[in-house]
Design an enzyme around this catalytic site. Structure first.
Site, PDB file in Angstrom:
ATOM      1  N   GLU A 429       0.838  -1.208   0.000  1.00 60.29           N
ATOM      2  CA  GLU A 429       0.000   0.000   0.000  1.00 60.29           C
ATOM      3  C   GLU A 429       0.870   1.254   0.000  1.00 60.29           C
ATOM      4  OE1 GLU A 429      -3.096  -0.337   2.987  1.00 60.29           O
ATOM      5  OE2 GLU A 429      -3.972  -2.034   1.931  1.00 60.29           O
ATOM      6  N   GLU A 505      -3.659  -9.082  -0.207  1.00 64.79           N
ATOM      7  CA  GLU A 505      -4.194  -8.923   1.154  1.00 64.79           C
ATOM      8  C   GLU A 505      -5.713  -8.912   1.075  1.00 64.79           C
ATOM      9  OE1 GLU A 505      -2.136  -5.998   3.616  1.00 64.79           O
ATOM     10  OE2 GLU A 505      -4.060  -5.494   4.549  1.00 64.79           O
TER      11      GLU A 505
END
Ligand code: GAL
Length: 810
Positions: A429, A505
């Site tokens: 991220e 994820e």
């Protein structure tokens, strides 16, 4: 100048014989000594003037053995600068010193110190000479000590660890020399640090080509010819392939060079998640009849592929990576690495059917990778949680520009021989997904990885996986990684035609073990509709799999999508285990996460059995919650089951009905009015009973039960037994709301190293000899001493019958 030559196995038959001769005479690693350097350090918490000076008097400092995490010994406080996101434990500055002698006989050899990981900002000195600084708390590093040592005399290593500037992490980091330290002595001509690279370019059931690169370092003035020999051993210790290569080289002082050797292994046993067969490659440098160095490299022979349409195949067989993300802490043990604690985590996950680990969001302890190799887990090895832009004020973005190249290179060099690793991740991220700077950085990082390994695909874990993502636009990524966005999976190829997918994820389901709120059949999104009708009692989250954050999903939601499409190669669920820090959906007084499928103490939450019913061939029947409620309350009972057609539920002998999963159901549910007694579930296949489960209304707490996961331990000062503490009623039922304070005593050849109960809100120290039960359970972890003998462990609590258990260590 580097010398690169290839010798094919079998061509040098004379050398082959020589090599076999050496192997039949000596198996132990020769020419090199690797000793564990963990014991007998001095530690001071707080800044020290002249802490690096050899003559500093450190006799008043505490003596301890590494690995060590000082934060876990501290007090949970809201004011601690780590914040509850970082686990609310103290940071600070710590100094470690170790006095040691080096034998006079080592003069003329090269001596190194290897640190597997120090959190963070470490400075290291030997005998007052500064060896270096490493800011990255997760990277492994080596310093050469040779020029500064007193051979035959006293030496002092000093390490300053600075974890005072916080917050620097979005999760609990721990502080200190929290991984192992090694002292390595080699001859001046030796295989370089992380100096081998083994790959398996061609694999079939008939034969495998194994390619080995060896980097030799000569930091002396060795000028006579020498030979490099390598042998592949199977798991039984038998040589299955040998290759010899003569290097005729003179005047090669202060050089490094690389050579390449190819082997053939006939009818190889392939490494897989079900059968993780390991070979090893033993490489020697030989001059005359002397083995100057010997170096072992793990080898797993396997081939795998990510395909845009078919997803993931391992050894030609289609499968999904059924993985979890984990942070590095080990619950109440903190971040101090312990191999048994890691192994236990992996065993618990394996029994659930999990076959993958993502080392979120940093390089792991090397022992985790060894265990994944041995136990059959597919690893996504991750480098960074940020690049140049911060996530928290003092995180690695401060060091990225100066250090990313070195850190990433070191990670790949250290890890690339592990057969378990099948994906590299260069970031999680990354905020710069949104910025054109990613067009510069992503290709640069990809080039660093590819210059050292082209056998694994590269990914980033993207929370913005749409077309605006500059990392994806850069074209540097082999596998497009989605974090969350599970409802976009099906449309992936509309967005990215021909591209390969991985769910880097998923999920982030929220649960407190053993805590339940009704009704259970509607999905709650925290924080939007979380309070209605949830009570937020005691910062708990209901453990029916129905509470999720806005970006995530429940476990069932994502798994239903994931199992539908072949091209979805695999997933890494956030998270396998609860971890310290990031207590979403709460904050203080909560101090650890709610995301785990397994709680911080290692007790599975109910959803564990959903995965077990889907991911294994085991016959599962798990019913929950407990059966202790207010009279007349409407209670939902869920069942996860497998290998059966239906489940029938009975209350006090009366059928409540038969339920069957239909469509894509992953559980069945009954809603019934509570009355005390016995709930019984019966699963059947073709009308025949498969399994039965009973839950009884528990009475008052009456006694303690102790269950050790292992009773025979190793007397190595490191081995652990995890002792589950159950609070039972007089009939042996776990009391589901029991919170009795249990006191522990231990005598003999072990110490009580920590205690826990999985409660994310508790501020009790993990390092005291007592713990309250949480929903009927607590955990005590005992660690052996280095002396063999018996270990007597007892547990007492006011008003309860006590319990005792005897363990032994050898
Ligand atoms: C993700 C992030 C993880 C963790 C998780 C919690 O976005 O990558 O590190 O913060 O959210 O849901």
């Amino acid at each position: 100048m580097p010398l690169k030559l290839i010798a094919k196995a079998g061509k040098l038959s004379g050398l082959l014989l020589v090599a076999l001769f050496f192997y039949s005479t000596s198996f132990a690693q020769q020419g090199r000594q690797v000793i564990n350097f963990d014991n007998g350090w001095r530690f001071n918490l707080g800044a020290v003037d002249n802490g690096e000076k050899s003559d500093l008097n450190d006799t008043q400092w505490r003596t301890l053995n590494l690995p060590h995490d000082w934060s876990i010994e501290g007090e949970f406080k809201k004011e601690n600068p780590a914040t509850p996101e970082g686990g609310a434990l103290p940071g600070g500055i710590g100094w470690y010193r170790k006095t040691f002698t080096v034998p006079a006989a080592s003069k003329g050899k090269a001596v190194y110190i290897d640190f597997d990981g120090v959190y963070q900002k470490s400075d290291v000195w030997v005998n007052g000479h500064h060896l270096g600084f490493r800011p990255n708390g997760y990277i492994s590093f080596r310093y050469e000590l040779t020029p500064y040592l007193n051979f035959g005399g006293k030496n002092v290593i000093a390490v300053k660890v600075d974890n005072s500037v916080q917050p620097n992490s979005r999760w609990y980091s721990g502080s200190g020399i929290y991984r192992n330290v090694w002292l390595v002595t080699t001859n001046k001509v030796a295989i370089d640090h992380w100096g081998t690279f083994v790959t398996t370019p061609k694999v079939s059931t008939a034969s495998a080509t194994v390619a080995l690169k060896v980097k030799v370092k000569n930091n002396g003035a060795h000028t006579s010819p020498f030979t490099i020999k390598s042998m592949i051993y199977d798991a039984a210790g038998k040589v299955v392939s040998t290759s010899g290569y003569a290097v005729l080289k003179t005047n090669m002082a202060d050089t490094a060079f690389e050579t390449a050797i190819n082997f053939t292994v006939k009818t190889p046993k392939l490494w897989s998640v079900e059968s993780p067969y390991l070979y090893k490659v033993v490489t020697q440098i030989v001059t005359g009849k002397t083995i100057i160095d010997e170096y072992t490299t793990p080898l797993g022979i396997r081939y795998f592929n990510f395909d845009a349409d078919k997803g993931f195949t391992l050894n030609g067989k289609q499968m999904k990576i059924l993985g979890v993300c984990n942070h590095h802490d080990l619950g109440s043990l903190g971040s101090a690495i312990n191999v048994r604690a890691l192994e236990r985590q992996l065993q618990i996950l394996k029994a659930m059917g999990c076959n993958g680990i993502r080392t979120s969001h940093n390089p792991p302890a090397p022992e985790l990778l060894d265990l994944c190799d041995k136990m059959g887990f597919i690893v996504m090895d991750e480098a960074f949680d940020c690049w140049e832009w911060q996530k928290v004020q003092y995180d690695y973005h401060l060091y990225f520009k100066e250090w990313h190249k070195r850190d990433l290179q070191d990670q790949i060099l250290r890890d690339r021989n592990h057969p378990s690793i099948m994906i590299w991740s260069i970031g999680n991220e990354i905020p710069q997904q949104a910025d054109s700077s990613a067009l510069r950085i992503a290709p640069e990082l990809a080039a660093i990885v590819h210059s050292l390994d082209t056998t694994r695909p590269l990914t980033t874990a993207n929370d913005r996986p749409d077309k605006s993502n500059k990392i994806i636009q850069s074209g540097a990524i082999d596998l497009i990684g989605y974090n969350y966005h599970q409802f976009d999976y099906a449309k992936f190829h509309d967005r990215y035609p021909g591209k390969k997918f991985i769910a880097t994820e998923t999920t982030s389901g929220l649960e407190t073990r053993g805590y339940y709120e009704m009704p259970s059949d509607s999905i709650r999104i925290w924080p939007e509709n979380y309070d209605k009708p949830f009570t937020r009692e005691g910062n708990n989250v209901s453990a029916f799999d129905n509470v999720r954050p806005p970006w995530g999903s429940t476990h069932e939601m994502t798994w239903k999508v994931m199992k539908k499409y072949d091209f979805l190669s695999g997933m890494f669920i956030w998270t396998g285990f609860d971890y310290l820090g990031e207590p979403t959906p709460y904050s203080w007084p909560s101090r650890s996460s709610y995301f785990g499928i397994v709680d911080l103490a290692g007790f599975p939450k109910d959803v564990y059995y959903m995965y077990q019913s889907e991911w294994t061939t085991k016959t599962v029947l798990h019913i929950f919650p407990h059966w202790n409620w207010e009279p007349g309350k409407m209670v939902d009972i869920w069942a996860y089951y497998s290998n059966a057609d239906e489940v029938e539920l009975f209350l006090n002998g009366k059928s409540i009905g038969i339920k069957k999963k239909t469509g894509d159901d992953l559980h069945v549910m009954w809603r019934l009015k509570f009355e005390p007694g016995t709930l019984k579930a019966v699963s059947r296949k073709n009308g025949k009973v498969v399994l039965t489960r009973e839950i009884h209304t528990a009475g008052a707490p009456a006694k303690i039960e102790l269950i050790a996961d292992r009773k025979q331990l190793k007397a190595d000062g490191k081995d652990l037994s995890f002792i589950t503490v159950k609070i039972l009623d007089k009939d042996g039922n776990v009391v589901p709301d029991a919170d009795n304070l249990v006191n522990f005593k231990i005598n003999g050849q072990a110490v009580l190293t920590s205690v826990d109960n999985g409660d994310p809100v508790s501020h009790d120290s993990f390092k005291v000899p007592y713990r309250k039960a949480f929903h009927g359970l607590a955990m005590a972890i005992v660690q052996t001493k280095e002396k063999a003998g018996s270990i007597n462990f007892t547990a007492t609590a006011d008003g309860l019958q006590s319990a005792a258990i005897v363990l032994t260590s050898k």
